[in-house]
Enzyme design. Structure first.
Site, PDB file in Angstrom:
ATOM      1  N   ASP A 138      -2.930  37.362  27.602  1.00 39.20           N
ATOM      2  CA  ASP A 138      -2.111  36.921  28.724  1.00 39.20           C
ATOM      3  C   ASP A 138      -2.425  37.729  29.987  1.00 39.20           C
ATOM      4  OD1 ASP A 138      -0.173  35.457  30.007  1.00 39.20           O
ATOM      5  OD2 ASP A 138       1.357  35.793  28.480  1.00 39.20           O
ATOM      6  N   ASP A 177       3.376  27.228  31.010  1.00 40.31           N
ATOM      7  CA  ASP A 177       4.617  27.658  30.358  1.00 40.31           C
ATOM      8  C   ASP A 177       5.628  26.523  30.336  1.00 40.31           C
ATOM      9  OD1 ASP A 177       3.870  30.136  29.618  1.00 40.31           O
ATOM     10  OD2 ASP A 177       4.898  31.211  31.220  1.00 40.31           O
TER      11      ASP A 177
HETATM   12  C1  GLA Z   1       3.639  34.352  29.657  1.00 40.80           C
HETATM   13  C2  GLA Z   1       3.051  33.310  28.712  1.00 40.80           C
HETATM   14  C3  GLA Z   1       4.096  32.866  27.733  1.00 40.80           C
HETATM   15  C4  GLA Z   1       4.601  34.071  26.953  1.00 40.80           C
HETATM   16  C5  GLA Z   1       5.133  35.131  27.917  1.00 40.80           C
HETATM   17  C6  GLA Z   1       5.474  36.408  27.196  1.00 40.80           C
HETATM   18  O1  GLA Z   1       4.589  33.800  30.485  1.00 40.80           O
HETATM   19  O2  GLA Z   1       2.552  32.229  29.433  1.00 40.80           O
HETATM   20  O3  GLA Z   1       3.569  31.901  26.852  1.00 40.80           O
HETATM   21  O4  GLA Z   1       3.562  34.594  26.179  1.00 40.80           O
HETATM   22  O5  GLA Z   1       4.173  35.438  28.922  1.00 40.80           O
HETATM   23  O6  GLA Z   1       5.955  37.352  28.042  1.00 40.80           O
END
Ligand code: GLA
Length: 722
Positions: A459, A529
């Site tokens: 990430d 997301d």
């Molecule tokens: C980001 C990712 C999510 C999740 C969060 C965790 O927003 O896109 O899928 O993994 O971080 O903090």
């Protein structure tokens, strides 16, 4: 010796090309780019549909520089602007030589050497033609032997010139939870720039891909279109300059914005790759060219199977313990998923990661939540016959962390200025080799200590601001954006060399980082997301323009959806997620028996059809941007199998239902249809189902489908009857 002789022969052949001023033809199956040397200048003669072996165009003079440089005759934006050690702001790119080599069965590499006649400044242009995919990759390299550094102000990966009546640019805007929105504009005289300046987030607020359609707006199946994608994870720029002669110059590469680069003697400056593909059959064919090219030549493990996975993020967020994860692992395994992915929140002890305000950077297991460590979780997965994956965000740090306490100088920062937090975190300075080593070792050690980790979600949750480095010299501060991108790719290269078989998901706070530069090291990516199935129809539609389904992670999540609060049926959520790489982001204990049963069957069905989705050709049919329904289908290369999807987005009373037509089948083949994902208690959606259909019927006449109400959907498995 033999090799040297061969090389000499090739070089002789190429210099004969120069003397005879024959065209340099860079060809794919159906397209070609033709260059020619005139008065030592490299010119573009032609780009488009492949030409016959002989013809008048081959003798035409080139009108446009193949790669322009600042300071002499140029009146437009340029590919290269270098200021030489003595202050001369101009560069002349005289042709020196060209070689063409076969690289594998269907790949050729054309290398063209250019040199300034006065200054020891060398430019090399590379054009790699992927013959079967109708795609050209180009990049350039500079090197010099001047006594002092040369400063680079413009450094395009490639340049293309077009001459048409009009140009329509399709580009894609994005934001958190709102990625890949299609926009189309006609280019007028002047300059249009699509770029990003956010460092870590190539995708905010514009994705590094575009279509230029010639003479009229782009459609799926007709018209001349050029598709462009830049393989670079940091600041990029696409520049389109149209002049009063209706000529269009396209330049693409790293964004020169605040990024002048002092190139030392003998240092090689390599630009990222620009991919482009031409079609006279619309955007759909360009997408298929990119997809097949990515699967066969670019994506990491592009042709291998993928894991369907259960992710605990939307199920637990930061609050979990061993029993909570154990129950998800067991449920995921019972439903038939291949892998359990443990998301954020598993690390940090002095500063436990219980929210996003602490712990980032401290990659030790949190003893309170997981007293038995990662090993225990891996074992739980093994016992449940499911693989284990883990979330990391190794480029980042919370100020509230042991890492920051120890190395405050490792974060990107400007001297005498306060830090600016975003999601309570800062970006580690990947221009610094020590930081690169730290990031590499974090991942490398975790994977070495836990050889059963089969998957990593990588990430990257914030953009770069306050772009300064404690590592770079004062006069090299402007290198940060480029060196960050290079640092990231170099770390990924080391990680993948040591761990070629672990699957990696590219994530950037959703789809904040998605580009072919990164994807070379990743199996797949997280598009957004935003997991609301309705919005995903649009987001996935956008992603599919350039990126293949095998790499697009699509997860079924809760209803009401956590981001939009929308309620959608489980079937709709599965039907949408099953058009890419299937996963789930949802607490299984919130599902009832019927839903669990449905999920089990859907996953089972998915395993049967996924090969067609992963390796088939995508045809987008009814666009969600233009209709209240969206349809698409994948067709296997042999055209013996297909999967068709129809999504109803919004129902309107007295609306005339369309005939649901497929695309890309063999008109003469006979097919049978099997509706999949029928929810218990609900009947078939096909009116008047027949035992046999010809491909021609399915494509030209089309089916009548019953789609009732908002968020109704149908998925059909199509199979040839032999
Ligand atoms: C980001 C990712 C999510 C999740 C969060 C965790 O927003 O896109 O899928 O993994 O971080 O903090």
């Amino acid at each position: 010796m033999k090799k040297l002789f061969l090389l000499m022969c090739i070089l002789c052949l190429s210099s004969r090309l120069l003397i005879a001023q024959e065209p340099i033809r860079i060809q794919t199956k159906n397209t070609e780019l033709i260059l020619r040397v005139e008065n030592k200048e490299l010119k573009q003669v032609y780009f488009g549909e492949k030409l016959p072996e002989s013809g008048t165009i081959l003798n035409e003079r080139g009108r446009y520089p193949a790669y322009s440089a600042f300071g002499l005759g140029e009146q437009n934006e340029v590919a290269l602007h270098a200021v030489h050690a003595d202050g001369n702001t101009s560069t002349k790119l005289d042709f020196v030589g060209v070689t063409q080599a076969q690289e594998g069965d269907d790949v050729t590499l054309t290398t063209i050497q250019l040199k300034d006649p006065v200054y020891p400044f060398f430019t090399t242009l590379y054009y790699k033609a992927y013959v079967n995919n109708d795609l050209i990759e180009c990049w350039s390299e500079y090197k010099h032997q001047e006594k002092k550094p040369v400063t680079l102000y413009q450094f395009a990966s490639g340049q293309l010139s077009l001459k048409n009546r009009s140009y329509w640019l399709t580009h894609f805007t994005g934001d958190w939870a709102g990625e890949f929105n299609e926009k189309q504009v006609e280019l007028t005289e002047g300059i249009k720039i699509i770029d990003t300046k956010l460092g870590t987030r190539a995708t905010f607020y514009n994705h590094p891909v575009s279509f230029i359609s010639l003479d009229k707006p782009a459609t799926e199946d007709e018209g001349e279109v050029v598709g462009l994608a830049l393989a670079w994870p940091s600041n990029y720029r696409f520049l389109f300059e149209k002049n009063s002669q209706q000529e269009l110059r396209v330049l693409a590469g790293m964004n020169p914005y605040a990024s002048q680069y002092r190139l030392k003697k003998d240092e090689v400056f390599k630009t990222p790759s620009l991919m482009y593909s031409y079609s006279k059959n619309g955007k759909g064919e360009i997408s298929r060219n990119f997809h097949s090219w990515a699967r066969t030549h670019w994506l990491h493990n592009g042709d291998k199977d993928r894991y369907s996975l259960m992710n605990n993020w939307e199920a637990t967020y930061f609050s979990f313990d061993e029993p909570a994860l154990q129950s998800i692992i067991q449920d995921a395994s019972k439903m038939g998923f291949d892998l359990f992915l443990l998301d954020d929140g598993w690390f940090g002890n002095k500063h436990p990661r219980n929210s996003d305000n602490a712990g980032l950077g401290d990659w030790q297991v949190n003893k309170e939540k997981l007293p038995n460590g990662i090993g225990w979780l891996v074992k739980e997965c093994v016992n449940n016959n499911i693989k284990f994956g883990i979330w990391l965000e190794p480029e980042m740090v919370n100020p509230k962390s042991e890492l920051f306490e120890k190395h405050p100088d490792w974060v990107i920062q400007q001297p005498n200025r306060e830090h600016r937090l975003f999601r309570n975190q800062l970006v580690l300075d990947l221009s610094n080799p020590k930081v690169q080593n730290f990031v590499f070792e974090t991942v490398d050690q975790l994977l070495k200590e836990n050889p059963d980790i089969a998957y990593v979600k990588w990430d990257c949750n914030r953009a770069i601001t306050n772009g300064g480095s404690t590592y770079l010299a004062p006069e090299e501060q402007s290198h940060l954006w480029i060196d960050y991108g290079r640092g990231f790719l170099s770390v990924m290269d080391r990680v993948r060399t040591n761990h070629p078989d672990v699957h990696f998901m590219l994530c950037g706070g959703g789809g904040g980082r998605l580009d072919y530069g990164s994807l070379k090291y990743f199996e797949e990516y997280w598009p957004s997301d935003n997991t609301d199935a309705l919005q995903r129809v649009f987001i996935q539609w956008g992603n599919s323009q350039f990126f293949p389904a095998i790499a697009m992670c699509c997860h079924v999540s809760a209803s009401p959806n956590h981001q939009t609060q929308r309620r959608t049926p489980l079937k709709f959520r599965f039907d949408v997620a099953m058009s890419g790489k299937l996963g789930m982001d949802l607490q299984p204990r919130s599902m009832n028996e019927n839903e669990i049963q449905f999920a089990k069957e859907a996953i089972n069905t998915y395993n049967r059809i996924k090969n067609t989705i992963f390796t088939g050709d995508l045809y987008r049919i009814l666009s969600p941007y233009e209709n209240n329904v969206a349809t698409l289908n994948y067709v296997s290369p042999e055209k013996d199998k297909a999967v068709f999807y129809a999504y109803r987005l919004k129902s309107h009373i007295s609306e005339v239902s369309p005939k649901y037509k497929m695309k890309g089948l063999d008109p003469d083949k006979k097919y049978k249809l099997n509706e999949i994902n029928i929810f218990p208690g609900e009947g078939s959606s096909i009116s008047g189902l027949q035992e046999t259909y010809t491909g021609a019927y399915l494509m030209n006449s089309g089916l009548s489908l019953r789609l009732n109400g908002d968020y109704d959907s149908v998925v059909l498995e199509v199979e040839e009857i032999i």
